[in-house]
Design a protein around this motif. Structure first.
Motif, mmCIF file in Angstrom:
data_model
loop_
_atom_site.group_PDB
_atom_site.id
_atom_site.type_symbol
_atom_site.label_atom_id
_atom_site.label_comp_id
_atom_site.label_asym_id
_atom_site.label_seq_id
_atom_site.Cartn_x
_atom_site.Cartn_y
_atom_site.Cartn_z
ATOM 1 N N HIS A 94 0.853 -1.182 0.000
ATOM 2 C CA HIS A 94 0.000 0.000 0.000
ATOM 3 C C HIS A 94 0.889 1.231 0.000
ATOM 4 C CE1 HIS A 94 0.586 -0.545 4.409
ATOM 5 N NE2 HIS A 94 0.547 0.785 4.439
ATOM 6 N N TRP A 95 0.297 2.399 -0.179
ATOM 7 C CA TRP A 95 1.043 3.639 -0.359
ATOM 8 C C TRP A 95 0.639 4.684 0.665
ATOM 9 C CZ3 TRP A 95 4.707 4.208 -4.337
ATOM 10 C CH2 TRP A 95 4.732 3.185 -5.280
ATOM 11 N N LEU A 96 1.613 5.539 0.995
ATOM 12 C CA LEU A 96 1.371 6.674 1.869
ATOM 13 C C LEU A 96 1.696 7.956 1.111
ATOM 14 C CD1 LEU A 96 3.169 5.432 5.134
ATOM 15 C CD2 LEU A 96 0.768 5.099 4.489
ATOM 16 N N LYS A 97 0.908 8.995 1.371
ATOM 17 C CA LYS A 97 1.176 10.334 0.837
ATOM 18 C C LYS A 97 1.428 11.250 2.025
ATOM 19 C CE LYS A 97 -0.897 14.170 -1.758
ATOM 20 N NZ LYS A 97 -2.099 14.637 -2.485
ATOM 21 N N ASN A 98 2.672 11.704 2.146
ATOM 22 C CA ASN A 98 3.061 12.507 3.307
ATOM 23 C C ASN A 98 2.652 11.832 4.614
ATOM 24 O OD1 ASN A 98 4.168 14.510 1.669
ATOM 25 N ND2 ASN A 98 2.235 15.643 1.542
ATOM 26 N N GLY A 99 2.818 10.506 4.656
ATOM 27 C CA GLY A 99 2.542 9.742 5.867
ATOM 28 C C GLY A 99 1.119 9.254 6.032
ATOM 29 N N GLU A 100 0.204 9.661 5.154
ATOM 30 C CA GLU A 100 -1.197 9.248 5.255
ATOM 31 C C GLU A 100 -1.511 8.204 4.182
ATOM 32 O OE1 GLU A 100 -3.325 10.197 7.602
ATOM 33 O OE2 GLU A 100 -1.813 11.487 8.546
ATOM 34 N N ARG A 101 -2.304 7.223 4.547
ATOM 35 C CA ARG A 101 -2.645 6.130 3.634
ATOM 36 C C ARG A 101 -3.371 6.649 2.396
ATOM 37 N NH1 ARG A 101 -3.824 0.384 4.009
ATOM 38 N NH2 ARG A 101 -4.329 -0.227 1.873
ATOM 39 N N VAL A 102 -2.917 6.203 1.222
ATOM 40 C CA VAL A 102 -3.572 6.528 -0.041
ATOM 41 C C VAL A 102 -4.631 5.471 -0.318
ATOM 42 C CG1 VAL A 102 -3.281 6.803 -2.530
ATOM 43 C CG2 VAL A 102 -1.515 7.647 -0.959
ATOM 44 N N GLN A 103 -5.831 5.893 -0.623
ATOM 45 C CA GLN A 103 -6.890 4.934 -0.917
ATOM 46 C C GLN A 103 -6.792 4.489 -2.372
ATOM 47 O OE1 GLN A 103 -10.824 5.956 0.282
ATOM 48 N NE2 GLN A 103 -11.770 4.194 -0.719
ATOM 49 N N GLN A 104 -6.663 3.191 -2.542
ATOM 50 C CA GLN A 104 -6.701 2.583 -3.868
ATOM 51 C C GLN A 104 -7.823 1.552 -3.851
ATOM 52 O OE1 GLN A 104 -2.336 1.561 -3.837
ATOM 53 N NE2 GLN A 104 -2.451 2.314 -5.930
ATOM 54 N N GLY A 105 -8.658 1.564 -4.842
ATOM 55 C CA GLY A 105 -9.812 0.691 -4.804
ATOM 56 C C GLY A 105 -10.838 1.224 -3.831
ATOM 57 N N THR A 106 -11.509 0.333 -3.128
ATOM 58 C CA THR A 106 -12.616 0.744 -2.265
ATOM 59 C C THR A 106 -12.347 0.536 -0.787
ATOM 60 O OG1 THR A 106 -13.646 -1.440 -2.519
ATOM 61 C CG2 THR A 106 -14.297 0.262 -4.081
ATOM 62 N N SER A 107 -11.135 0.042 -0.425
ATOM 63 C CA SER A 107 -10.889 -0.293 0.973
ATOM 64 C C SER A 107 -9.601 0.327 1.483
ATOM 65 C CB SER A 107 -10.823 -1.816 1.162
ATOM 66 O OG SER A 107 -10.466 -2.138 2.491
ATOM 67 N N LEU A 108 -9.634 0.737 2.764
ATOM 68 C CA LEU A 108 -8.429 1.193 3.456
ATOM 69 C C LEU A 108 -8.060 0.229 4.571
ATOM 70 C CD1 LEU A 108 -8.960 5.062 3.774
ATOM 71 C CD2 LEU A 108 -7.159 3.908 2.533
ATOM 72 N N ASP A 109 -8.619 -0.987 4.516
ATOM 73 C CA ASP A 109 -8.439 -1.957 5.588
ATOM 74 C C ASP A 109 -7.097 -2.662 5.448
ATOM 75 O OD1 ASP A 109 -8.627 -3.802 7.583
ATOM 76 O OD2 ASP A 109 -10.298 -4.918 6.723
ATOM 77 N N VAL A 110 -6.069 -2.144 6.130
ATOM 78 C CA VAL A 110 -4.739 -2.731 6.039
ATOM 79 C C VAL A 110 -4.745 -4.159 6.550
ATOM 80 C CG1 VAL A 110 -2.331 -2.515 6.736
ATOM 81 C CG2 VAL A 110 -3.692 -0.461 6.329
ATOM 82 N N GLU A 115 4.763 19.795 -4.058
ATOM 83 C CA GLU A 115 5.808 18.830 -3.754
ATOM 84 C C GLU A 115 5.311 17.873 -2.675
ATOM 85 O OE1 GLU A 115 9.365 20.938 -2.823
ATOM 86 O OE2 GLU A 115 9.649 21.651 -4.878
ATOM 87 N N THR A 116 5.518 16.591 -2.907
ATOM 88 C CA THR A 116 4.916 15.569 -2.058
ATOM 89 C C THR A 116 5.863 14.388 -1.909
ATOM 90 O OG1 THR A 116 2.761 16.171 -3.026
ATOM 91 C CG2 THR A 116 2.848 14.169 -1.701
ATOM 92 N N GLU A 117 5.765 13.699 -0.774
ATOM 93 C CA GLU A 117 6.511 12.460 -0.565
ATOM 94 C C GLU A 117 5.541 11.286 -0.588
ATOM 95 O OE1 GLU A 117 10.086 11.403 2.273
ATOM 96 O OE2 GLU A 117 8.204 11.110 3.366
ATOM 97 N N TYR A 118 5.819 10.315 -1.455
ATOM 98 C CA TYR A 118 5.026 9.091 -1.535
ATOM 99 C C TYR A 118 5.873 7.927 -1.045
ATOM 100 C CZ TYR A 118 1.736 11.751 -4.365
ATOM 101 O OH TYR A 118 0.837 12.696 -4.803
ATOM 102 N N THR A 119 5.273 7.054 -0.236
ATOM 103 C CA THR A 119 5.996 5.925 0.344
ATOM 104 C C THR A 119 5.314 4.620 -0.036
ATOM 105 O OG1 THR A 119 6.679 7.266 2.247
ATOM 106 C CG2 THR A 119 6.861 4.882 2.466
ATOM 107 N N CYS A 120 6.099 3.709 -0.579
ATOM 108 C CA CYS A 120 5.615 2.357 -0.872
ATOM 109 C C CYS A 120 5.885 1.486 0.352
ATOM 110 C CB CYS A 120 6.334 1.804 -2.094
ATOM 111 S SG CYS A 120 5.951 0.061 -2.445
ATOM 112 N N VAL A 121 4.851 0.807 0.835
ATOM 113 C CA VAL A 121 4.965 -0.039 2.030
ATOM 114 C C VAL A 121 4.613 -1.478 1.656
ATOM 115 C CG1 VAL A 121 4.193 -0.438 4.392
ATOM 116 C CG2 VAL A 121 4.282 1.907 3.483
ATOM 117 N N GLY A 122 5.568 -2.382 1.851
ATOM 118 C CA GLY A 122 5.317 -3.803 1.658
ATOM 119 C C GLY A 122 5.301 -4.490 3.007
ATOM 120 N N GLU A 123 4.310 -5.366 3.226
ATOM 121 C CA GLU A 123 4.231 -5.992 4.547
ATOM 122 C C GLU A 123 3.517 -7.328 4.536
ATOM 123 O OE1 GLU A 123 2.095 -3.588 7.306
ATOM 124 O OE2 GLU A 123 0.307 -3.434 6.058
ATOM 125 N N THR A 124 3.889 -8.143 5.522
ATOM 126 C CA THR A 124 3.150 -9.335 5.913
ATOM 127 C C THR A 124 2.914 -9.193 7.415
ATOM 128 O OG1 THR A 124 5.089 -10.658 6.507
ATOM 129 C CG2 THR A 124 4.412 -10.675 4.189
#
Length: 259
Positions: A78-94, A128-137
C-alpha cells in the motif's frame, strides 16, 4: 540438496523474472518444512524496489510510480502520501489485506515465494509531495519513499477535466508465485476506477476462469487456486473493466513438490 524438479523450477522462473534471482537463490535452499514459529520469523524478510527516489515534474501533470516487493507469506503493498494512507480501490483496511496469509500460515510455514508489483497513479500534481511504498506481511514490513518536486515556472493548469468516471486501472498484482503442490495459492489482481471495475481471469490458452474446480475468484478480484497440481502451472491474465476503460496484468504460477 534440491530435487531435480526444484532445479527446473528455478530455471523456469529466472527466465520469466531475472529480478527474482536473489529471492529464489536464498529461499529455495530451504529443503524442509518446520512448524517452529521462530523459524517462521527468521525467514520472512522482504525486499523492496522503488526507483527513482526522487523526480521532477511540471505542475498539474500526472505520473505513474511502480514498486516491487518480494518475499515469503504473501506480501501486500500500500502507499502513503506525506505519511497518510492513499486509498486505492474501495478499501483502506490494512489488516484485511493480510487476512489470507494469516489464515493459511498460522499452523506451519509454507514456501509462498511471491513477487508483487504495485502501481500508484498520481493525477494532477499540484505540490511537492513524498510518496511511500509499504510492503508488509504479519511478520515483516519494508518501505521506500519517492519525493516529487515541482519544476520551477510550471504554472499552467494542464489537468484534464475531472468527472465522475475514471477508467479501470490495476494497482496491485502478483507477478510471480511459487508454492508447493497442494497448498492454497492466491494471485493478486486489485483495481480501481469509477464505476468499480469487474475483474475476470484467463489462462494462457485464453480459457476463461470461473468459480469451478480448483479456482475461486475473490470479491476483490484475486484468483485463489485450491489444492493446485502441476496442471495449474501457467501464465494467468487478469482484466479489469468498468465500461470507461480496461487494464490487464499477468501472473505466473509455478508449483513445486515439497521436500
Amino acid at each position: 540438496m534440491l530435487t531435480r524438479l526444484q532445479s527446473v523450477a528455478i530455471i523456469v522462473c529466472l527466465l520469466y523474472v531475472p529480478q527474482f534471482t536473489y529471492a529464489l537463490s536464498r529461499r529455495l535452499a530451504l529443503n524442509k518444512r518446520s512448524s517452529d514459529l521462530t523459524y517462521l520469523h527468521s525467514n520472512t524478510k522482504l525486499r523492496i524496489s522503488l526507483k527513482p527516489n526522487e523526480t521532477r515534474i511540471a505542475r498539474y501533470n500526472s505520473i505513474v510510480v511502480s514498486c516491487e516487493v518480494d518475499g515469503r507469506l504473501y506480501p501486500t503493498i500500500h502507499w502513503l502520501k506525506n505519511g497518510e494512507r492513499v486509498q486505492q480501490g474501495t478499501s483502506l483496511d490494512v489488516q484485511g489485506d493480510a487476512a489470507f496469509e494469516n489464515a493459511v500460515c498460522k499452523d506451519q510455514p509454507r514456501l509462498q515465494l511471491t513477487l508483487v508489483k504495485s502501481m500508484l497513479y498520481i493525477d494532477c500534481i499540484t505540490e511537492e509531495t513524498e510518496y511511500t511504498c509499504v510492503g508488509e506481511t504479519r511478520f515483516a514490513r519494508v518501505n521506500q519513499s519517492l519525493r516529487v518536486f515541482i519544476d520551477p515556472g510550471s504554472s499552467r493548469d494542464d489537468c484534464a477535466q475531472h468527472n465522475d468516471e475514471k477508467p479501470a486501472r490495476i494497482y496491485m498484482t502478483t507477478w510471480v508465485q511459487l508454492d508447493y503442490v497442494g497448498d492454497t495459492v492466491r494471485l493478486y489482481c486489485r483495481a480501481e476506477g469509477k464505476p468499480t471495475p469487474t475483474i475476470t481471469w484467463h489462462r494462457s490458452n485464453n480459457e476463461s476462469i470461473t468459480n469451478v474446480g480448483s479456482y475461486r475468484i475473490a470479491n476483490n478480484g484475486d484468483l485463489i487456486i485450491v489444492n493446485p497440481t502441476w496442471g495449474n502451472m501457467d501464465k494467468y491474465e487478469c482484466k479489469a473493466d468498468n465500461g470507461v476503460g480496461s487494464d490487464t496484468a499477468q501472473s505466473f504460477f509455478y508449483p513445486l513438490l515439497s521436500t
